[in-house]
Scaffold this motif. Structure first.
Motif, PDB file in Angstrom:
ATOM      1  N   THR A  48      -5.981  -2.924  -7.079  1.00  0.00           N
ATOM      2  CA  THR A  48      -4.723  -3.079  -6.345  1.00  0.00           C
ATOM      3  C   THR A  48      -4.827  -2.628  -4.887  1.00  0.00           C
ATOM      4  O   THR A  48      -4.509  -3.387  -3.969  1.00  0.00           O
ATOM      5  N   ALA A  49      -5.263  -1.392  -4.660  1.00  0.00           N
ATOM      6  CA  ALA A  49      -5.302  -0.865  -3.293  1.00  0.00           C
ATOM      7  C   ALA A  49      -6.441  -1.473  -2.474  1.00  0.00           C
ATOM      8  O   ALA A  49      -6.259  -1.810  -1.294  1.00  0.00           O
ATOM      9  N   TYR A  50      -7.604  -1.603  -3.083  1.00  0.00           N
ATOM     10  CA  TYR A  50      -8.795  -2.046  -2.351  1.00  0.00           C
ATOM     11  C   TYR A  50      -8.602  -3.399  -1.646  1.00  0.00           C
ATOM     12  O   TYR A  50      -8.923  -3.517  -0.452  1.00  0.00           O
ATOM     13  N   PHE A  64       2.285   1.628  -3.432  1.00  0.00           N
ATOM     14  CA  PHE A  64       1.247   2.028  -4.386  1.00  0.00           C
ATOM     15  C   PHE A  64       0.923   3.516  -4.258  1.00  0.00           C
ATOM     16  O   PHE A  64       0.911   4.251  -5.251  1.00  0.00           O
ATOM     17  N   PHE A  65       0.660   3.977  -3.041  1.00  0.00           N
ATOM     18  CA  PHE A  65       0.303   5.385  -2.843  1.00  0.00           C
ATOM     19  C   PHE A  65       1.463   6.312  -3.206  1.00  0.00           C
ATOM     20  O   PHE A  65       1.255   7.371  -3.795  1.00  0.00           O
ATOM     21  N   THR A  73       1.781   6.269  -7.093  1.00  0.00           N
ATOM     22  CA  THR A  73       0.596   6.888  -7.688  1.00  0.00           C
ATOM     23  C   THR A  73       0.620   8.401  -7.547  1.00  0.00           C
ATOM     24  O   THR A  73       0.438   9.137  -8.528  1.00  0.00           O
ATOM     25  N   ARG A 113      -5.989  -4.801  -0.510  1.00  0.00           N
ATOM     26  CA  ARG A 113      -5.041  -4.666   0.593  1.00  0.00           C
ATOM     27  C   ARG A 113      -5.662  -3.940   1.782  1.00  0.00           C
ATOM     28  O   ARG A 113      -5.411  -4.295   2.939  1.00  0.00           O
ATOM     29  N   VAL A 114      -6.461  -2.917   1.494  1.00  0.00           N
ATOM     30  CA  VAL A 114      -7.146  -2.210   2.583  1.00  0.00           C
ATOM     31  C   VAL A 114      -8.206  -3.116   3.213  1.00  0.00           C
ATOM     32  O   VAL A 114      -8.399  -3.113   4.434  1.00  0.00           O
ATOM     33  N   PRO A 123      -2.541   5.837 -10.958  1.00  0.00           N
ATOM     34  CA  PRO A 123      -2.965   4.606 -10.295  1.00  0.00           C
ATOM     35  C   PRO A 123      -2.562   3.337 -11.043  1.00  0.00           C
ATOM     36  O   PRO A 123      -2.236   2.325 -10.413  1.00  0.00           O
ATOM     37  N   LEU A 126     -10.377   4.834   0.911  1.00  0.00           N
ATOM     38  CA  LEU A 126      -9.883   5.063  -0.446  1.00  0.00           C
ATOM     39  C   LEU A 126     -10.557   6.279  -1.069  1.00  0.00           C
ATOM     40  O   LEU A 126      -9.942   6.988  -1.876  1.00  0.00           O
ATOM     41  N   TRP A 175      -6.906   1.812  -8.046  1.00  0.00           N
ATOM     42  CA  TRP A 175      -7.690   2.038  -6.829  1.00  0.00           C
ATOM     43  C   TRP A 175      -8.415   0.787  -6.364  1.00  0.00           C
ATOM     44  O   TRP A 175      -8.319   0.399  -5.193  1.00  0.00           O
ATOM     45  N   LEU A 210       0.829  -1.209   0.000  1.00  0.00           N
ATOM     46  CA  LEU A 210       0.000   0.000   0.000  1.00  0.00           C
ATOM     47  C   LEU A 210       0.860   1.253   0.000  1.00  0.00           C
ATOM     48  O   LEU A 210       0.581   2.213  -0.725  1.00  0.00           O
TER      49      LEU A 210
END
Length: 280
Positions: free
Chosen positions: A151-153, A16-17, A20, A155-156, A54, A169, A148, A13
């Motif tokens: 990939t990120a979702y 990624f952030f 991005t 993991r969150v 992203p 997010l 978003w 994460l």
């Protein structure tokens, strides 16, 4: 059952952030510095490239995961065939319907009447329906959703419920958009950062995050792309700019997402099917 995200997921994460925001804000800063319309040379180049932040972040994550042979995150939704894909056309109708409903209700509260004049002019400026659809699909949905949501979702979601993950997010997504308010010629710039329209634009990102997150869990990134595309295209066609219309769209989207989320049980358990190395 609540799961604890691994160190790899947390680092993923962070990577990624970082990638991005660094990619997007660097290019959009160049666009701000150049000035001029984001659709004219040379500003158009950094403006368009910035929107792919992203996806670049997602590529960085996947490259590292492949190199380290890390498992696929538990809540990643693989490409689903068959009945699951029936959600794509359904959501492609429901998502823009929220925009249309808000626009149709706006005159009742003193807002503008629905008009396609500006939308038709936009299509003509872009060279026709096909270029319009392609631009609406690429600039936003395809450039953002693999990052978003894809990939990120997941993991969150390893440590948060569906609503909390989407709202988190959504907040990040709203901040990511901020430079657009300073690029002359963008919709956000026309709204103004310190205005009711600017505030409502940022607020509508939250129900959009909930709706695209729901779509992702139902049918994967294809469904979240469809939702993102449907809303963006309809907003452009109806040339939504009135705060009254924006507020009503926000309300309708909140009602729809609440109903959809209430109809589906939230589970945070980790399905074993996702513990498969990417390199296989």
């Amino acid at each position: 059952m609540t799961t604890t995200p691994s160190a790899g997921q947390k680092n993923g994460l962070a990577l990624f952030f970082t990638v991005t925001f660094a990619w997007t804000w660097a290019f959009w800063l160049v666009a701000i510095t150049l000035g001029g319309s984001p659709m004219s040379s040379p500003t158009v180049i950094p403006y368009l490239l910035g929107g792919f932040g992203p996806v670049i972040g997602a590529m960085a994550i996947r490259a590292r995961r492949a190199r380290r042979r890390l498992p696929i995150p538990a809540h990643t939704v693989r490409l689903r065939l068959g009945a699951h894909l029936l959600w794509v056309p359904l959501l492609l109708v429901l998502a823009p319907a929220t925009v249309l409903a808000g626009a149709l209700l706006a005159p009742l509260l003193g807002g503008p009447e629905v008009s396609l004049t500006a939308g038709q002019s936009l299509i003509a400026t872009m060279g026709g329906v096909v270029p319009f659809i392609v631009s609406m699909l690429v600039a936003g949905p395809l450039a953002e959703e693999p990052g978003w949501r894809g990939t990120a979702y997941p993991r969150v979601r390893a440590s948060l419920g569906r609503v909390q993950a989407s709202l988190l997010l959504g907040g990040v997504w709203a901040i990511w958009h901020l430079p657009l308010f300073f690029i002359s010629g963008t919709v956000q710039n026309e709204f103004g950062l310190i205005s009711w329209s600017g505030l409502l634009f940022s607020l509508t990102v939250f129900p959009m995050a909930l709706l695209t997150g729901y779509a992702y869990e139902r049918a994967g990134v294809i469904a979240s792309i469809a939702v993102h595309f449907g809303v963006n295209a309809t907003m452009a066609l109806l040339s939504v700019s009135s705060p009254v219309t924006q507020a009503l769209i926000l309300v309708v989207q909140i009602i729809l997402t609440t109903a959809l989320l209430a109809s589906r049980r939230d589970s945070r358990s980790q399905p074993a099917v996702h513990a498969v190395p990417l390199s296989r």
